[in-house]
Scaffold this motif. Structure first.
Motif, PDB file in Angstrom:
ATOM      1  N   SER A  38      -4.615   2.005  -1.678  1.00 56.86           N
ATOM      2  CA  SER A  38      -5.850   2.084  -0.883  1.00 56.86           C
ATOM      3  C   SER A  38      -5.633   1.697   0.581  1.00 56.86           C
ATOM      4  CB  SER A  38      -6.937   1.198  -1.493  1.00 56.86           C
ATOM      5  OG  SER A  38      -6.545  -0.156  -1.452  1.00 56.86           O
ATOM      6  N   PHE A  39      -4.463   1.155   0.923  1.00 52.27           N
ATOM      7  CA  PHE A  39      -4.165   0.824   2.314  1.00 52.27           C
ATOM      8  C   PHE A  39      -3.825   2.099   3.075  1.00 52.27           C
ATOM      9  CE2 PHE A  39      -3.350  -3.111   0.075  1.00 52.27           C
ATOM     10  CZ  PHE A  39      -3.934  -4.062   0.903  1.00 52.27           C
ATOM     11  N   LYS A  40      -4.253   2.174   4.316  1.00 49.91           N
ATOM     12  CA  LYS A  40      -3.996   3.371   5.126  1.00 49.91           C
ATOM     13  C   LYS A  40      -3.190   3.017   6.364  1.00 49.91           C
ATOM     14  CE  LYS A  40      -6.009   5.804   2.186  1.00 49.91           C
ATOM     15  NZ  LYS A  40      -5.096   6.187   1.134  1.00 49.91           N
ATOM     16  N   ILE A  41      -2.468   4.014   6.867  1.00 49.07           N
ATOM     17  CA  ILE A  41      -1.605   3.831   8.026  1.00 49.07           C
ATOM     18  C   ILE A  41      -1.684   5.076   8.900  1.00 49.07           C
ATOM     19  CG2 ILE A  41       0.456   4.712   6.848  1.00 49.07           C
ATOM     20  CD1 ILE A  41       1.997   2.392   8.270  1.00 49.07           C
ATOM     21  N   PHE A  42      -1.556   4.894  10.205  1.00 52.08           N
ATOM     22  CA  PHE A  42      -1.591   5.989  11.173  1.00 52.08           C
ATOM     23  C   PHE A  42      -2.848   6.853  11.043  1.00 52.08           C
ATOM     24  CE2 PHE A  42       3.144   5.406  10.731  1.00 52.08           C
ATOM     25  CZ  PHE A  42       3.324   4.829  11.977  1.00 52.08           C
ATOM     26  N   ASP A  43      -3.933   6.282  10.558  1.00 52.29           N
ATOM     27  CA  ASP A  43      -5.201   7.008  10.420  1.00 52.29           C
ATOM     28  C   ASP A  43      -5.050   8.330   9.678  1.00 52.29           C
ATOM     29  OD1 ASP A  43      -6.673   5.012  11.767  1.00 52.29           O
ATOM     30  OD2 ASP A  43      -6.043   5.840  13.700  1.00 52.29           O
ATOM     31  N   ASP A  44      -4.141   8.384   8.725  1.00 51.78           N
ATOM     32  CA  ASP A  44      -3.907   9.600   7.955  1.00 51.78           C
ATOM     33  C   ASP A  44      -4.163   9.292   6.479  1.00 51.78           C
ATOM     34  OD1 ASP A  44      -2.941  11.798   6.552  1.00 51.78           O
ATOM     35  OD2 ASP A  44      -1.196  12.049   7.843  1.00 51.78           O
ATOM     36  N   PRO A  45      -5.260   9.792   5.912  1.00 52.19           N
ATOM     37  CA  PRO A  45      -5.590   9.468   4.519  1.00 52.19           C
ATOM     38  C   PRO A  45      -4.591  10.013   3.497  1.00 52.19           C
ATOM     39  CG  PRO A  45      -7.137  11.072   5.410  1.00 52.19           C
ATOM     40  CD  PRO A  45      -6.263  10.642   6.547  1.00 52.19           C
ATOM     41  N   SER A  46      -3.744  10.954   3.882  1.00 51.55           N
ATOM     42  CA  SER A  46      -2.765  11.498   2.933  1.00 51.55           C
ATOM     43  C   SER A  46      -1.471  10.671   2.887  1.00 51.55           C
ATOM     44  CB  SER A  46      -2.439  12.953   3.265  1.00 51.55           C
ATOM     45  OG  SER A  46      -1.712  13.042   4.473  1.00 51.55           O
ATOM     46  N   LEU A  47      -1.333   9.695   3.792  1.00 54.98           N
ATOM     47  CA  LEU A  47      -0.134   8.853   3.788  1.00 54.98           C
ATOM     48  C   LEU A  47      -0.311   7.680   2.833  1.00 54.98           C
ATOM     49  CD1 LEU A  47       0.922   8.674   7.545  1.00 54.98           C
ATOM     50  CD2 LEU A  47       2.036   9.942   5.694  1.00 54.98           C
ATOM     51  N   ILE A  48       0.653   7.540   1.950  1.00 54.33           N
ATOM     52  CA  ILE A  48       0.705   6.404   1.029  1.00 54.33           C
ATOM     53  C   ILE A  48       1.758   5.462   1.571  1.00 54.33           C
ATOM     54  CG2 ILE A  48       1.316   5.697  -1.309  1.00 54.33           C
ATOM     55  CD1 ILE A  48       0.344   8.452  -2.223  1.00 54.33           C
ATOM     56  N   LEU A  49       1.472   4.163   1.548  1.00 53.81           N
ATOM     57  CA  LEU A  49       2.445   3.219   2.065  1.00 53.81           C
ATOM     58  C   LEU A  49       2.818   2.170   1.037  1.00 53.81           C
ATOM     59  CD1 LEU A  49       1.323   0.142   3.512  1.00 53.81           C
ATOM     60  CD2 LEU A  49      -0.306   1.895   4.127  1.00 53.81           C
ATOM     61  N   ASN A  50       3.982   1.616   1.258  1.00 53.97           N
ATOM     62  CA  ASN A  50       4.478   0.507   0.458  1.00 53.97           C
ATOM     63  C   ASN A  50       5.131  -0.452   1.437  1.00 53.97           C
ATOM     64  OD1 ASN A  50       7.023  -0.792  -0.798  1.00 53.97           O
ATOM     65  ND2 ASN A  50       5.685  -0.358  -2.524  1.00 53.97           N
ATOM     66  N   MET A  51       4.831  -1.730   1.299  1.00 57.24           N
ATOM     67  CA  MET A  51       5.437  -2.723   2.174  1.00 57.24           C
ATOM     68  C   MET A  51       5.778  -3.939   1.325  1.00 57.24           C
ATOM     69  SD  MET A  51       4.238  -4.022   5.939  1.00 57.24           S
ATOM     70  CE  MET A  51       2.673  -4.635   5.440  1.00 57.24           C
ATOM     71  N   SER A  52       6.971  -4.487   1.571  1.00 56.21           N
ATOM     72  CA  SER A  52       7.401  -5.648   0.798  1.00 56.21           C
ATOM     73  C   SER A  52       8.367  -6.496   1.616  1.00 56.21           C
ATOM     74  CB  SER A  52       8.057  -5.205  -0.515  1.00 56.21           C
ATOM     75  OG  SER A  52       9.134  -4.321  -0.287  1.00 56.21           O
ATOM     76  N   VAL A  53       8.640  -7.684   1.096  1.00 58.50           N
ATOM     77  CA  VAL A  53       9.587  -8.618   1.708  1.00 58.50           C
ATOM     78  C   VAL A  53      10.588  -9.018   0.641  1.00 58.50           C
ATOM     79  CG1 VAL A  53       9.864 -10.878   2.811  1.00 58.50           C
ATOM     80  CG2 VAL A  53       7.874  -9.460   3.376  1.00 58.50           C
ATOM     81  N   TRP A  54      11.838  -9.080   1.046  1.00 60.05           N
ATOM     82  CA  TRP A  54      12.954  -9.380   0.140  1.00 60.05           C
ATOM     83  C   TRP A  54      13.837 -10.461   0.764  1.00 60.05           C
ATOM     84  CZ3 TRP A  54      13.409  -6.778  -4.540  1.00 60.05           C
ATOM     85  CH2 TRP A  54      12.443  -5.788  -4.744  1.00 60.05           C
ATOM     86  N   GLU A  55      14.593 -11.144  -0.066  1.00 60.34           N
ATOM     87  CA  GLU A  55      15.494 -12.186   0.444  1.00 60.34           C
ATOM     88  C   GLU A  55      16.615 -11.606   1.282  1.00 60.34           C
ATOM     89  OE1 GLU A  55      16.798 -14.491  -2.923  1.00 60.34           O
ATOM     90  OE2 GLU A  55      14.836 -15.482  -3.105  1.00 60.34           O
ATOM     91  N   SER A  56      17.021 -10.370   0.983  1.00 60.71           N
ATOM     92  CA  SER A  56      18.157  -9.774   1.697  1.00 60.71           C
ATOM     93  C   SER A  56      18.121  -8.259   1.556  1.00 60.71           C
ATOM     94  CB  SER A  56      19.480 -10.297   1.117  1.00 60.71           C
ATOM     95  OG  SER A  56      19.639  -9.814  -0.212  1.00 60.71           O
TER      96      SER A  56
END
Length: 147
Positions: free
Chosen positions: A56-74
């Motif tokens: 449900s998060f949106k990016i670049f004001d484009d509803p067709s873009l799906i995003l994934n964001m995460s943080v890792w140790e390395s």
């Protein structure tokens, strides 16, 4: 011990609405793949709603873009999850669900331990990568910057 973790953002342009039959194969695996990330060695955090996903998060004001964001140790822990786990099956099937993108669709960057990046921060890093190529500020698996 490092004072930095690795943040990542990736985007994909969906071929149809998430509720469509076209996207069913992808959507049906989201819970499995997210749980795999959560249980992976080196996993720190991922963007998600109360329902447990980031669709449900949106990016670049484009509803067709799906995003994934995460943080890792390395970068190694992220690379193991992305390319050496069941997750790779989704990469292999991406052409079924997503359009090919002509701009960068993934970016990596270092964050201080404890920092949780925002979608806007990830968006800015992806734009930086597109404009300047891989740098210490925004880089890729192919051209990483190790702290």
């Amino acid at each position: 011990m490092s004072h930095f973790h690795l943040a990542q953002l990736n985007i994909a342009k969906a071929k149809d609405e998430l509720t469509s039959i076209v996207m069913k194969g992808f959507v049906d695996r989201l819970n499995e793949i997210n749980a795999l990330a959560d249980d992976s060695l080196g996993f720190v955090w991922r963007l998600q709603t109360e329902e447990g996903d980031a669709t449900s998060f949106k990016i670049f004001d484009d509803p067709s873009l799906i995003l994934n964001m995460s943080v890792w140790e390395s970068i190694e822990s992220l690379r193991n999850y992305v390319y050496k786990s069941v997750h790779v099956e989704l990469i292999r099937g991406k052409n079924e669900w997503f359009h090919k993108m002509n701009t960068p669709h993934q970016v990596l960057w270092h964050v201080p331990v404890g920092h949780i990046p925002t979608v806007r921060e990830g968006e800015a890093r992806l734009l930086h990568l597109e404009e300047h190529g891989p740098t210490e500020h925004a880089f890729t698996f192919a051209k990483p910057y190790i702290k």
